[in-house]
Design a protein around this motif. Structure first.
Motif, PDB file in Angstrom:
ATOM      1  N   TRP A   4       0.824  -1.206   0.000  1.00  0.00           N
ATOM      2  CA  TRP A   4       0.000   0.000   0.000  1.00  0.00           C
ATOM      3  C   TRP A   4       0.861   1.260   0.000  1.00  0.00           C
ATOM      4  N   GLU A   5       2.025   1.185   0.631  1.00  0.00           N
ATOM      5  CA  GLU A   5       2.935   2.331   0.611  1.00  0.00           C
ATOM      6  C   GLU A   5       3.415   2.585  -0.819  1.00  0.00           C
ATOM      7  N   ARG A   6       3.780   1.515  -1.535  1.00  0.00           N
ATOM      8  CA  ARG A   6       4.185   1.668  -2.944  1.00  0.00           C
ATOM      9  C   ARG A   6       3.019   2.199  -3.771  1.00  0.00           C
ATOM     10  N   HIS A   7       1.813   1.746  -3.459  1.00  0.00           N
ATOM     11  CA  HIS A   7       0.633   2.225  -4.175  1.00  0.00           C
ATOM     12  C   HIS A   7       0.417   3.719  -3.917  1.00  0.00           C
ATOM     13  N   GLU A  60       2.601  10.264  -7.544  1.00  0.00           N
ATOM     14  CA  GLU A  60       3.211  10.506  -8.859  1.00  0.00           C
ATOM     15  C   GLU A  60       2.154  10.915  -9.882  1.00  0.00           C
ATOM     16  N   ALA A  61       1.027  10.209  -9.899  1.00  0.00           N
ATOM     17  CA  ALA A  61      -0.036  10.518 -10.866  1.00  0.00           C
ATOM     18  C   ALA A  61      -0.593  11.915 -10.651  1.00  0.00           C
ATOM     19  N   VAL A  62      -0.836  12.279  -9.407  1.00  0.00           N
ATOM     20  CA  VAL A  62      -1.407  13.600  -9.116  1.00  0.00           C
ATOM     21  C   VAL A  62      -0.387  14.697  -9.388  1.00  0.00           C
ATOM     22  N   THR A  63       0.835  14.489  -8.956  1.00  0.00           N
ATOM     23  CA  THR A  63       1.884  15.487  -9.147  1.00  0.00           C
ATOM     24  C   THR A  63       2.113  15.776 -10.627  1.00  0.00           C
ATOM     25  N   ASN A  64       2.155  14.725 -11.426  1.00  0.00           N
ATOM     26  CA  ASN A  64       2.441  14.889 -12.850  1.00  0.00           C
ATOM     27  C   ASN A  64       1.180  15.060 -13.704  1.00  0.00           C
ATOM     28  N   LYS A  65       0.013  15.030 -13.042  1.00  0.00           N
ATOM     29  CA  LYS A  65      -1.265  15.108 -13.751  1.00  0.00           C
ATOM     30  C   LYS A  65      -1.304  14.097 -14.895  1.00  0.00           C
ATOM     31  N   ASP A  82      -2.881   8.259 -17.252  1.00  0.00           N
ATOM     32  CA  ASP A  82      -2.591   6.826 -17.378  1.00  0.00           C
ATOM     33  C   ASP A  82      -2.052   6.240 -16.071  1.00  0.00           C
ATOM     34  N   THR A  83      -1.211   6.978 -15.374  1.00  0.00           N
ATOM     35  CA  THR A  83      -0.691   6.513 -14.090  1.00  0.00           C
ATOM     36  C   THR A  83      -1.822   6.475 -13.056  1.00  0.00           C
ATOM     37  N   ALA A  96      -3.082   3.326 -10.973  1.00  0.00           N
ATOM     38  CA  ALA A  96      -3.239   3.362  -9.514  1.00  0.00           C
ATOM     39  C   ALA A  96      -4.603   2.806  -9.102  1.00  0.00           C
ATOM     40  N   LYS A  97      -5.633   3.136  -9.865  1.00  0.00           N
ATOM     41  CA  LYS A  97      -6.983   2.633  -9.559  1.00  0.00           C
ATOM     42  C   LYS A  97      -7.044   1.117  -9.730  1.00  0.00           C
ATOM     43  N   ILE A  98      -6.513   0.635 -10.835  1.00  0.00           N
ATOM     44  CA  ILE A  98      -6.520  -0.807 -11.090  1.00  0.00           C
ATOM     45  C   ILE A  98      -5.677  -1.530 -10.036  1.00  0.00           C
ATOM     46  N   THR A  99      -4.547  -0.949  -9.696  1.00  0.00           N
ATOM     47  CA  THR A  99      -3.668  -1.541  -8.685  1.00  0.00           C
ATOM     48  C   THR A  99      -4.378  -1.605  -7.332  1.00  0.00           C
TER      49      THR A  99
END
Length: 159
Positions: free
Chosen positions: A95-98, A104-109, A112-113, A117-120
């Motif tokens: 969960w920490e890696r998630h 990363e997804a939010v920071t870089n907008k 796809d990431t 994250a949702k699928i993960t």
């Protein structure tokens, strides 16, 4: 027989729970019927075979073969607890890696990431719930009502 003699209470309990009478157990194991009765009452023995089977299965799964030896039993309990702790710690690391993936997804907008994250998250949730069930790991903070929130509104008199 001396008063200090150790009886095989695990066997006596298992035989009782499998349907043997206290009188028969007294004769077979040389234990006073009243002592068996007291122990049965104290430990809430029942002649429900399902409960007896569950106890034996749990002991075998956790490596507690000789429960009459307190040191072996304690070592087996510690080993079983260590295995469960390892699973819980791995779940936390996943969960920490998630979490890092979400940041990363939010920071870089990055859409796809974010989808990854949702699928993960869904995959982790399904796999970890199944793994916890297989390992017999219960969430200690889980609420018996399934997490339902109850709100009570108190009214102060005079309002």
């Amino acid at each position: 027989m001396t008063n200090r003699q150790r009886y095989d209470w695990e066997t006596i309990r298992a035989e009782y729970e499998a349907g043997s009478s206290m009188g028969r157990l007294s004769e077979k194991h040389g234990v006073d019927k009243a002592a068996i009765s007291r122990r049965a009452k104290k430990e809430a023995w029942t002649q429900d075979v399902v409960g007896a089977v569950d106890r034996v299965v749990d002991a075998k799964v956790n490596g507690i073969v000789n429960t009459a030896d307190p040191e072996k039993k304690a070592a087996a309990i510690r080993a079983a607890a260590d295995r469960k702790v390892a699973v819980i710690n791995r779940h936390r690391e996943e969960w920490e890696r998630h979490h890092e993936l979400i940041v990363e997804a939010v920071t870089n907008k990055d859409f796809d990431t974010a989808k990854l994250a949702k699928i993960t998250a869904e995959t982790l949730k399904i796999r970890q719930e199944a793994e916890r069930k297989a390992w017999g790991i219960r969430d200690v903070d889980a609420q018996p009502d399934g997490g339902a929130l109850t709100v009570r509104i108190l009214r102060v008199s005079g309002e």
